[in-house]
Scaffold this motif. Structure first.
Motif, PDB file in Angstrom:
ATOM      1  N   PRO A 283      55.301  35.840  -1.009  1.00 34.89           N
ATOM      2  CA  PRO A 283      53.912  35.926  -1.763  1.00 34.89           C
ATOM      3  C   PRO A 283      53.963  34.723  -2.392  1.00 34.89           C
ATOM      4  O   PRO A 283      54.730  34.382  -3.328  1.00 34.89           O
ATOM      5  N   LEU A 284      52.721  33.996  -2.635  1.00 34.75           N
ATOM      6  CA  LEU A 284      52.523  32.863  -3.655  1.00 34.75           C
ATOM      7  C   LEU A 284      51.713  33.454  -4.727  1.00 34.75           C
ATOM      8  O   LEU A 284      50.418  33.972  -4.240  1.00 34.75           O
ATOM      9  N   HIS A 285      52.276  33.222  -5.950  1.00 35.00           N
ATOM     10  CA  HIS A 285      51.401  33.582  -7.194  1.00 35.00           C
ATOM     11  C   HIS A 285      50.527  32.554  -7.833  1.00 35.00           C
ATOM     12  O   HIS A 285      51.278  31.652  -8.216  1.00 35.00           O
ATOM     13  N   LEU A 286      49.388  32.614  -7.733  1.00 38.33           N
ATOM     14  CA  LEU A 286      48.267  31.346  -7.902  1.00 38.33           C
ATOM     15  C   LEU A 286      47.397  31.985  -9.146  1.00 38.33           C
ATOM     16  O   LEU A 286      47.128  33.042  -9.081  1.00 38.33           O
ATOM     17  N   ALA A 287      47.242  31.137 -10.208  1.00 34.72           N
ATOM     18  CA  ALA A 287      46.604  31.529 -11.149  1.00 34.72           C
ATOM     19  C   ALA A 287      45.405  30.503 -11.514  1.00 34.72           C
ATOM     20  O   ALA A 287      45.670  29.303 -11.415  1.00 34.72           O
ATOM     21  N   GLY A 288      44.152  30.760 -12.084  1.00 35.34           N
ATOM     22  CA  GLY A 288      43.235  29.755 -12.467  1.00 35.34           C
ATOM     23  C   GLY A 288      41.985  30.411 -12.977  1.00 35.34           C
ATOM     24  O   GLY A 288      42.011  31.630 -13.565  1.00 35.34           O
ATOM     25  N   PRO A 289      41.053  29.501 -13.406  1.00 35.86           N
ATOM     26  CA  PRO A 289      39.856  29.974 -14.260  1.00 35.86           C
ATOM     27  C   PRO A 289      39.052  30.915 -13.155  1.00 35.86           C
ATOM     28  O   PRO A 289      39.271  30.627 -11.874  1.00 35.86           O
ATOM     29  N   ALA A 290      38.390  32.150 -13.536  1.00 29.87           N
ATOM     30  CA  ALA A 290      37.960  32.988 -12.391  1.00 29.87           C
ATOM     31  C   ALA A 290      36.851  32.436 -11.680  1.00 29.87           C
ATOM     32  O   ALA A 290      37.055  32.760 -10.431  1.00 29.87           O
ATOM     33  N   GLU A 291      35.846  31.477 -12.215  1.00 29.20           N
ATOM     34  CA  GLU A 291      34.773  31.062 -11.414  1.00 29.20           C
ATOM     35  C   GLU A 291      35.428  30.106 -10.387  1.00 29.20           C
ATOM     36  O   GLU A 291      34.881  30.245  -9.318  1.00 29.20           O
ATOM     37  N   LEU A 292      36.116  29.172 -10.701  1.00 26.84           N
ATOM     38  CA  LEU A 292      36.617  28.298  -9.393  1.00 26.84           C
ATOM     39  C   LEU A 292      37.488  28.889  -8.595  1.00 26.84           C
ATOM     40  O   LEU A 292      37.392  28.604  -7.338  1.00 26.84           O
ATOM     41  N   THR A 293      38.082  29.726  -9.123  1.00 30.98           N
ATOM     42  CA  THR A 293      39.284  30.310  -8.091  1.00 30.98           C
ATOM     43  C   THR A 293      38.648  31.145  -7.203  1.00 30.98           C
ATOM     44  O   THR A 293      38.931  31.106  -5.883  1.00 30.98           O
ATOM     45  N   THR A 294      37.539  31.780  -7.534  1.00 33.32           N
ATOM     46  CA  THR A 294      36.788  32.898  -6.678  1.00 33.32           C
ATOM     47  C   THR A 294      35.704  32.095  -5.776  1.00 33.32           C
ATOM     48  O   THR A 294      35.628  32.521  -4.516  1.00 33.32           O
ATOM     49  N   MET A 295      35.278  31.101  -6.209  1.00 31.74           N
ATOM     50  CA  MET A 295      34.068  30.454  -5.413  1.00 31.74           C
ATOM     51  C   MET A 295      34.648  29.115  -4.662  1.00 31.74           C
ATOM     52  O   MET A 295      34.117  28.909  -3.690  1.00 31.74           O
ATOM     53  N   ARG A 296      35.710  28.532  -5.001  1.00 30.81           N
ATOM     54  CA  ARG A 296      36.291  27.559  -4.259  1.00 30.81           C
ATOM     55  C   ARG A 296      37.794  27.827  -3.910  1.00 30.81           C
ATOM     56  O   ARG A 296      37.918  27.289  -2.556  1.00 30.81           O
ATOM     57  N   VAL A 297      38.409  28.118  -4.590  1.00 29.61           N
ATOM     58  CA  VAL A 297      40.018  28.077  -4.120  1.00 29.61           C
ATOM     59  C   VAL A 297      40.257  29.231  -3.238  1.00 29.61           C
ATOM     60  O   VAL A 297      41.023  28.841  -2.242  1.00 29.61           O
ATOM     61  N   LEU A 298      39.838  30.407  -3.443  1.00 32.59           N
ATOM     62  CA  LEU A 298      40.237  31.304  -2.417  1.00 32.59           C
ATOM     63  C   LEU A 298      39.490  31.048  -1.005  1.00 32.59           C
ATOM     64  O   LEU A 298      39.988  31.202   0.018  1.00 32.59           O
ATOM     65  N   PRO A 299      38.216  30.626  -0.740  1.00 34.18           N
ATOM     66  CA  PRO A 299      37.753  30.211   0.422  1.00 34.18           C
ATOM     67  C   PRO A 299      38.468  29.280   1.123  1.00 34.18           C
ATOM     68  O   PRO A 299      38.656  29.284   2.265  1.00 34.18           O
ATOM     69  N   ALA A 300      38.987  28.166   0.476  1.00 34.83           N
ATOM     70  CA  ALA A 300      39.544  27.116   0.971  1.00 34.83           C
ATOM     71  C   ALA A 300      41.122  27.762   1.519  1.00 34.83           C
ATOM     72  O   ALA A 300      41.624  26.813   2.466  1.00 34.83           O
ATOM     73  N   LEU A 301      41.543  28.538   1.215  1.00 31.72           N
ATOM     74  CA  LEU A 301      43.135  29.057   1.257  1.00 31.72           C
ATOM     75  C   LEU A 301      42.704  30.136   2.531  1.00 31.72           C
ATOM     76  O   LEU A 301      44.099  30.589   2.963  1.00 31.72           O
ATOM     77  N   ALA A 302      41.664  30.474   2.855  1.00 32.21           N
ATOM     78  CA  ALA A 302      41.559  31.503   4.049  1.00 32.21           C
ATOM     79  C   ALA A 302      42.208  31.144   5.357  1.00 32.21           C
ATOM     80  O   ALA A 302      43.015  31.951   5.700  1.00 32.21           O
ATOM     81  N   PRO A 303      42.137  29.757   5.977  1.00 32.38           N
ATOM     82  CA  PRO A 303      42.995  29.481   6.652  1.00 32.38           C
ATOM     83  C   PRO A 303      44.497  29.697   6.788  1.00 32.38           C
ATOM     84  O   PRO A 303      45.116  30.200   7.592  1.00 32.38           O
ATOM     85  N   LEU A 304      44.951  29.595   5.530  1.00 34.54           N
ATOM     86  CA  LEU A 304      46.375  29.666   5.312  1.00 34.54           C
ATOM     87  C   LEU A 304      46.649  31.225   5.522  1.00 34.54           C
ATOM     88  O   LEU A 304      47.758  31.659   5.917  1.00 34.54           O
ATOM     89  N   VAL A 305      45.626  32.024   5.001  1.00 36.25           N
ATOM     90  CA  VAL A 305      46.036  33.516   4.980  1.00 36.25           C
ATOM     91  C   VAL A 305      45.955  33.845   6.302  1.00 36.25           C
ATOM     92  O   VAL A 305      46.918  34.718   6.646  1.00 36.25           O
TER      93      VAL A 305
END
Length: 298
Positions: free
Chosen positions: A92-114
């Protein structure tokens, strides 16, 4: 020269602490101390000066780190690739960041890798705390709103946040925007401020950049999540400064009004940070590359 001694040396050099380095290399602190003494004896030179908190490298250590870092990191990457030859996302990759950008930008961007097998463990918080966790080995990647510094972390610019001064319909109707553009922040005295922290960090930066002054008064509403700030402003609790990406829909619908439209709006650069020497590990490199590519579209 024993490679394990060099690996331990490099961990101490980057972490600036025997305790932190011990956690990173999976050894006890007495073992780390013994390995450093063995390396110093082999070199015939002192590598670190002991400080009340941590250690400071000598010029000999600076020279040695410059010589060996790329090679030690390359060997670590080869070992990592061997462990995950069949599946780059075995860990597993442990990723941390600000709540807003992580939920609105980062997680959707990583969906193909998931979809390809990436497993994510997400932590949310403030950048200083998250960067300390990265250096200590608690996280693999951190999205930081401040530029990381120090030898323990390598970072690349990810994206720029553009900030906008906003009000809900009710407050926008009471504020003379032409006067605000001409006279500055003085005409906002008495208008309630909504912030995610007591010291008005985002608002203070906006005021300093555009008005050349500090905001007067304190926050009327404090909520430690910019999405909560957005909801409070839309509901009429006051005005605030928000990243544009967070409130694009509300601005388009008229639920929020931009009180100013400066030719050069205030921005803040965000960074994607990894622990030095780990950025080429397959699962970390894949996520880091994906974020840097997708951030161009943000």
């Amino acid at each position: 020269m024993d490679l394990s001694l060099l690996r331990t040396f490099l961990a101490v050099y980057r972490a600036g602490s025997l305790t932190a380095a011990a956690g990173l290399v999976g050894l006890s602190q007495p073992t780390v101390t013994a390995q450093l003494r063995a390396l110093e004896a082999e070199l015939g030179s002192q590598l670190f000066q002991r400080l009340p908190r941590g250690v400071a490298p000598t010029t000999v250590a600076d020279e040695l780190a410059a010589e060996v870092a790329s090679h030690i990191d390359a060997l670590a990457a080869v070992a990592e690739r061997g462990l995950v030859a069949r599946d780059p996302f075995t860990k597993p990759l442990h990723l941390a960041g600000p709540a807003e950008l992580t939920t609105m930008r980062v997680l959707p961007a990583l969906a193909p890798l998931v979809d390809q097998g990436l497993r994510l463990r997400i932590s949310l918080g403030l950048s200083d705390e998250l960067l300390a966790g990265l250096a200590a080995g608690r996280f693999d990647l951190v999205i930081s709103t401040v530029r990381p510094r120090g030898r323990a972390v390598v970072a690349a610019p990810l994206t720029d946040e553009e900030f906008v001064l906003v009000a809900g319909r009710s407050w926008a109707a009471r504020i003379d925007r032409e006067r605000l553009a001409g006279e500055g922040a003085g005409c906002l005295r008495g208008v309630p401020l909504v912030s995610y922290a007591e010291d008005l960090p985002v608002i203070r930066r906006y005021w300093r950049t555009l008005f050349g002054t500090r905001p007067t008064g304190s926050a009327t509403v404090v909520v430690p999540d910019l999405r909560g700030v957005l909801a409070a402003v839309v509901a009429g609790s006051g005005i605030s400064v928000l990243p544009r990406y967070l409130c694009t829909e509300e601005l388009a619908s008229g639920a929020l009004v931009a009180l100013l439209d400066p030719e050069i709006p205030p921005i803040n650069t965000l960074y994607v940070a990894a622990r030095a020497g780990t950025e080429h590990a397959p699962h970390i490199a894949a996520v880091r590359s994906r974020l840097l590519m997708q951030a161009r579209l943000w």
